[in-house]
Motif scaffolding. Structure first.
Motif, PDB file in Angstrom:
ATOM      1  N   VAL A 154       0.876  -1.173   0.000  1.00 29.74           N
ATOM      2  CA  VAL A 154       0.000   0.000   0.000  1.00 29.74           C
ATOM      3  C   VAL A 154       0.913   1.222   0.000  1.00 29.74           C
ATOM      4  CG1 VAL A 154      -1.755   1.305   1.248  1.00 29.74           C
ATOM      5  CG2 VAL A 154      -1.803  -1.208   1.276  1.00 29.74           C
ATOM      6  N   LEU A 155       0.758   2.069  -1.021  1.00 31.24           N
ATOM      7  CA  LEU A 155       1.535   3.316  -1.080  1.00 31.24           C
ATOM      8  C   LEU A 155       0.610   4.455  -0.657  1.00 31.24           C
ATOM      9  CD1 LEU A 155       3.699   3.087  -4.340  1.00 31.24           C
ATOM     10  CD2 LEU A 155       4.343   2.634  -1.990  1.00 31.24           C
ATOM     11  N   ILE A 156       0.939   5.080   0.466  1.00 29.39           N
ATOM     12  CA  ILE A 156       0.093   6.117   1.050  1.00 29.39           C
ATOM     13  C   ILE A 156       0.517   7.474   0.514  1.00 29.39           C
ATOM     14  CG2 ILE A 156      -0.721   7.141   3.203  1.00 29.39           C
ATOM     15  CD1 ILE A 156       0.274   4.484   4.558  1.00 29.39           C
ATOM     16  N   CYS A 157      -0.445   8.256   0.044  1.00 28.47           N
ATOM     17  CA  CYS A 157      -0.107   9.578  -0.498  1.00 28.47           C
ATOM     18  C   CYS A 157      -1.128  10.619  -0.050  1.00 28.47           C
ATOM     19  CB  CYS A 157      -0.016   9.538  -2.026  1.00 28.47           C
ATOM     20  SG  CYS A 157      -1.441   8.801  -2.855  1.00 28.47           S
ATOM     21  N   ASP A 158      -0.660  11.851   0.125  1.00 28.89           N
ATOM     22  CA  ASP A 158      -1.546  12.972   0.450  1.00 28.89           C
ATOM     23  C   ASP A 158      -2.196  13.530  -0.811  1.00 28.89           C
ATOM     24  OD1 ASP A 158      -0.959  12.926   3.190  1.00 28.89           O
ATOM     25  OD2 ASP A 158       0.842  14.130   2.887  1.00 28.89           O
ATOM     26  N   HIS A 159      -1.461  13.479  -1.902  1.00 29.00           N
ATOM     27  CA  HIS A 159      -1.962  13.919  -3.197  1.00 29.00           C
ATOM     28  C   HIS A 159      -1.369  13.014  -4.268  1.00 29.00           C
ATOM     29  CE1 HIS A 159       1.914  15.963  -2.708  1.00 29.00           C
ATOM     30  NE2 HIS A 159       1.999  15.964  -4.025  1.00 29.00           N
ATOM     31  N   VAL A 160      -2.006  12.988  -5.408  1.00 26.19           N
ATOM     32  CA  VAL A 160      -1.588  12.080  -6.479  1.00 26.19           C
ATOM     33  C   VAL A 160      -0.527  12.747  -7.341  1.00 26.19           C
ATOM     34  CG1 VAL A 160      -2.345  10.802  -8.519  1.00 26.19           C
ATOM     35  CG2 VAL A 160      -3.807  10.914  -6.484  1.00 26.19           C
ATOM     36  N   VAL A 161       0.558  12.009  -7.581  1.00 23.25           N
ATOM     37  CA  VAL A 161       1.609  12.448  -8.505  1.00 23.25           C
ATOM     38  C   VAL A 161       1.556  11.520  -9.709  1.00 23.25           C
ATOM     39  CG1 VAL A 161       4.074  12.836  -8.835  1.00 23.25           C
ATOM     40  CG2 VAL A 161       3.033  13.277  -6.593  1.00 23.25           C
ATOM     41  N   GLU A 162       1.188  12.068 -10.847  1.00 25.62           N
ATOM     42  CA  GLU A 162       0.975  11.247 -12.033  1.00 25.62           C
ATOM     43  C   GLU A 162       2.201  10.407 -12.380  1.00 25.62           C
ATOM     44  OE1 GLU A 162      -1.150   9.565 -15.077  1.00 25.62           O
ATOM     45  OE2 GLU A 162      -1.909  10.987 -13.594  1.00 25.62           O
ATOM     46  N   PHE A 175      -2.322   2.233  -4.465  1.00 27.96           N
ATOM     47  CA  PHE A 175      -2.168   3.612  -4.007  1.00 27.96           C
ATOM     48  C   PHE A 175      -3.380   3.976  -3.153  1.00 27.96           C
ATOM     49  CE2 PHE A 175       1.114   3.885  -7.130  1.00 27.96           C
ATOM     50  CZ  PHE A 175       1.924   4.951  -6.746  1.00 27.96           C
ATOM     51  N   TYR A 176      -3.107   4.506  -1.965  1.00 34.52           N
ATOM     52  CA  TYR A 176      -4.163   4.904  -1.039  1.00 34.52           C
ATOM     53  C   TYR A 176      -4.072   6.403  -0.812  1.00 34.52           C
ATOM     54  CZ  TYR A 176      -6.608   5.490   3.452  1.00 34.52           C
ATOM     55  OH  TYR A 176      -7.431   5.929   4.462  1.00 34.52           O
ATOM     56  N   LEU A 177      -5.050   7.126  -1.325  1.00 30.52           N
ATOM     57  CA  LEU A 177      -5.126   8.575  -1.165  1.00 30.52           C
ATOM     58  C   LEU A 177      -5.875   8.855   0.126  1.00 30.52           C
ATOM     59  CD1 LEU A 177      -4.566  11.355  -2.453  1.00 30.52           C
ATOM     60  CD2 LEU A 177      -6.731  11.120  -3.699  1.00 30.52           C
ATOM     61  N   SER A 178      -5.149   9.355   1.132  1.00 33.48           N
ATOM     62  CA  SER A 178      -5.712   9.438   2.474  1.00 33.48           C
ATOM     63  C   SER A 178      -6.830  10.481   2.598  1.00 33.48           C
ATOM     64  CB  SER A 178      -4.605   9.747   3.494  1.00 33.48           C
ATOM     65  OG  SER A 178      -3.882  10.907   3.129  1.00 33.48           O
ATOM     66  N   ASP A 179      -6.830  11.522   1.761  1.00 34.20           N
ATOM     67  CA  ASP A 179      -7.882  12.550   1.805  1.00 34.20           C
ATOM     68  C   ASP A 179      -8.334  12.812   0.371  1.00 34.20           C
ATOM     69  OD1 ASP A 179      -9.632  14.496   2.631  1.00 34.20           O
ATOM     70  OD2 ASP A 179      -8.102  16.048   2.864  1.00 34.20           O
ATOM     71  N   PRO A 180      -9.164  11.923  -0.177  1.00 35.09           N
ATOM     72  CA  PRO A 180      -9.439  11.965  -1.616  1.00 35.09           C
ATOM     73  C   PRO A 180     -10.349  13.105  -2.041  1.00 35.09           C
ATOM     74  CG  PRO A 180     -10.777  10.281  -0.572  1.00 35.09           C
ATOM     75  CD  PRO A 180      -9.853  10.811   0.495  1.00 35.09           C
ATOM     76  N   ASP A 181     -10.098  13.597  -3.235  1.00 33.37           N
ATOM     77  CA  ASP A 181     -11.011  14.513  -3.904  1.00 33.37           C
ATOM     78  C   ASP A 181     -11.285  13.931  -5.296  1.00 33.37           C
ATOM     79  OD1 ASP A 181      -8.689  14.984  -5.342  1.00 33.37           O
ATOM     80  OD2 ASP A 181      -8.404  17.015  -4.612  1.00 33.37           O
ATOM     81  N   GLN A 182     -12.157  14.559  -6.047  1.00 31.10           N
ATOM     82  CA  GLN A 182     -12.543  13.990  -7.337  1.00 31.10           C
ATOM     83  C   GLN A 182     -11.359  13.890  -8.289  1.00 31.10           C
ATOM     84  OE1 GLN A 182     -16.148  15.457  -9.078  1.00 31.10           O
ATOM     85  NE2 GLN A 182     -15.573  14.888 -11.168  1.00 31.10           N
ATOM     86  N   GLU A 183     -10.558  14.945  -8.368  1.00 27.60           N
ATOM     87  CA  GLU A 183      -9.427  14.924  -9.292  1.00 27.60           C
ATOM     88  C   GLU A 183      -8.447  13.808  -8.937  1.00 27.60           C
ATOM     89  OE1 GLU A 183      -5.833  17.838 -10.949  1.00 27.60           O
ATOM     90  OE2 GLU A 183      -7.252  18.570  -9.444  1.00 27.60           O
ATOM     91  N   GLY A 184      -8.163  13.658  -7.637  1.00 30.19           N
ATOM     92  CA  GLY A 184      -7.231  12.627  -7.216  1.00 30.19           C
ATOM     93  C   GLY A 184      -7.751  11.232  -7.512  1.00 30.19           C
ATOM     94  N   LEU A 185      -9.036  10.988  -7.250  1.00 28.34           N
ATOM     95  CA  LEU A 185      -9.613   9.679  -7.532  1.00 28.34           C
ATOM     96  C   LEU A 185      -9.624   9.396  -9.029  1.00 28.34           C
ATOM     97  CD1 LEU A 185     -12.592   9.567  -4.995  1.00 28.34           C
ATOM     98  CD2 LEU A 185     -10.417   8.334  -4.865  1.00 28.34           C
ATOM     99  N   GLU A 186      -9.902  10.410  -9.833  1.00 27.57           N
ATOM    100  CA  GLU A 186      -9.869  10.224 -11.285  1.00 27.57           C
ATOM    101  C   GLU A 186      -8.475   9.818 -11.749  1.00 27.57           C
ATOM    102  OE1 GLU A 186     -13.391  13.293 -12.794  1.00 27.57           O
ATOM    103  OE2 GLU A 186     -11.300  13.985 -12.667  1.00 27.57           O
ATOM    104  N   GLN A 187      -7.457  10.454 -11.189  1.00 23.64           N
ATOM    105  CA  GLN A 187      -6.092  10.096 -11.557  1.00 23.64           C
ATOM    106  C   GLN A 187      -5.778   8.653 -11.147  1.00 23.64           C
ATOM    107  OE1 GLN A 187      -4.437  13.854  -9.665  1.00 23.64           O
ATOM    108  NE2 GLN A 187      -2.992  13.622 -11.358  1.00 23.64           N
ATOM    109  N   LEU A 188      -6.191   8.272  -9.939  1.00 20.33           N
ATOM    110  CA  LEU A 188      -5.958   6.898  -9.493  1.00 20.33           C
ATOM    111  C   LEU A 188      -6.638   5.902 -10.430  1.00 20.33           C
ATOM    112  CD1 LEU A 188      -6.336   6.964  -5.590  1.00 20.33           C
ATOM    113  CD2 LEU A 188      -4.232   6.888  -6.935  1.00 20.33           C
ATOM    114  N   LEU A 189      -7.864   6.202 -10.822  1.00 19.23           N
ATOM    115  CA  LEU A 189      -8.636   5.262 -11.620  1.00 19.23           C
ATOM    116  C   LEU A 189      -8.145   5.151 -13.054  1.00 19.23           C
ATOM    117  CD1 LEU A 189     -12.187   5.994 -10.191  1.00 19.23           C
ATOM    118  CD2 LEU A 189     -10.899   3.862 -10.019  1.00 19.23           C
ATOM    119  N   GLU A 190      -7.265   6.041 -13.448  1.00 23.84           N
ATOM    120  CA  GLU A 190      -6.595   5.880 -14.741  1.00 23.84           C
ATOM    121  C   GLU A 190      -5.612   4.721 -14.694  1.00 23.84           C
ATOM    122  OE1 GLU A 190      -7.037   7.339 -17.576  1.00 23.84           O
ATOM    123  OE2 GLU A 190      -8.234   9.127 -17.114  1.00 23.84           O
TER     124      GLU A 190
END
Length: 267
Positions: A154-162, A175-190
């Motif tokens: 599990v890679l823990i991140c505060d924000h997504v780095v493409e 990847f686990y985004l600890s405080d997700p927002d829509q943009e971050g989740l969209e990046q993860l789901l790519e």
């Protein structure tokens, strides 16, 4: 009639527990005579005992705190700065894993992602080259840990780095985004088809299902309401009850497991 449903449970890691009885640490130190060990190893091992006692299906050692161990094992660093050629001495990591593994039981390991470690480059002089070397090192240290018995990370991140996602995503990495927002989740789901969020973010993830394939949901700190809502959008086998403990971990994991034994409402 209501129907009982048992969701699989999983851990995404833990932090050092402030409620610890100091006597437990003293006892552990005494038990290590001739073996050695330090606080990083203690906090790597202790939460696993709570998870295993609670019968978490997929336990996970480590957490953000384990970044200090990573720093110990990386060469070319000084006070968070890259000051020389990056290298890896995996001995401590491999020993941590080797002592924690209990095959055939699964074991994942949570670590902060490269961006969360906050390294600044004072050596390569080129951001792309520095990042490329750092990601190569992360791939290597995760491979060393898997070779020692870890099943995944599990890679823990505060924000997504493409660039991190492109370099490090894989079947054995979440990847686990600890405080997700829509943009971050969209990046993860790519890049990945499993998303871990709290109940408050379920509606956001559901809205993204129209555009992205969200095969699996890990519901962090699940409630009956959250699990019920999840079942409206995913099959039971694609939902896990998950957690990330920061306090009173013995009781925390019991609560996660108890909640995962879900009493579905009557139709």
């Amino acid at each position: 009639m209501s129907k009982k449903i048992k969701f699989q449970t999983c851990s995404l890691g833990s932090e050092p527990d402030p409620s610890l009885d100091k006597g437990e640490l003293v006892s552990w130190i005494r038990s290590r005579a001739g073996l050695g060990g330090d606080l990083a190893r203690y906090w790597f091992q202790k939460p696993l005992s709570y998870q295993r006692e609670a019968q978490v299906d997929v336990p996970c050692a480590g957490g953000v705190f384990y970044g200090e161990r990573l720093r110990e094992c990386l060469a070319g660093l000084d006070n968070g700065k890259i000051v020389g050629e990056l290298g890896l001495d995996p001995g401590l990591l491999k020993t941590d894993i080797g002592e924690a593994v209990k095959k055939p039981d699964p074991l994942w390991v949570a670590i902060p992602g490269p961006g969360k470690l906050g390294f600044t480059d004072k050596y390569y002089g080129d951001p792309e080259e520095a990042s490329r070397n750092l990601y190569f090192l992360f791939r290597r240290l995760m491979r060393e840990m898997r070779d020692s018995g870890a099943d995944g990370h599990v890679l823990i991140c505060d924000h997504v780095v493409e660039e991190e996602l492109e370099a490090l995503c894989g079947k054995k990495i979440l990847f686990y985004l600890s405080d997700p927002d829509q943009e971050g989740l969209e990046q993860l789901l790519e890049h990945q088809r499993t998303i871990a969020v709290s109940g408050a973010a379920i509606d956001l993830v559901v809205s993204l299902k129209e555009e992205y394939s969200v095969h699996n949901l890990i519901l962090i700190d699940p409630t009956n309401t959250g699990l019920e809502k999840s079942l409206e959008h995913w099959e039971k086998d694609h939902i896990k009850a998950g957690g990330y403990c920061i306090d009173n971990c013995a009781e925390y994991w019991k609560k996660i497991v108890n909640t995962a034994n879900f009493q579905a409402p009557s139709e």
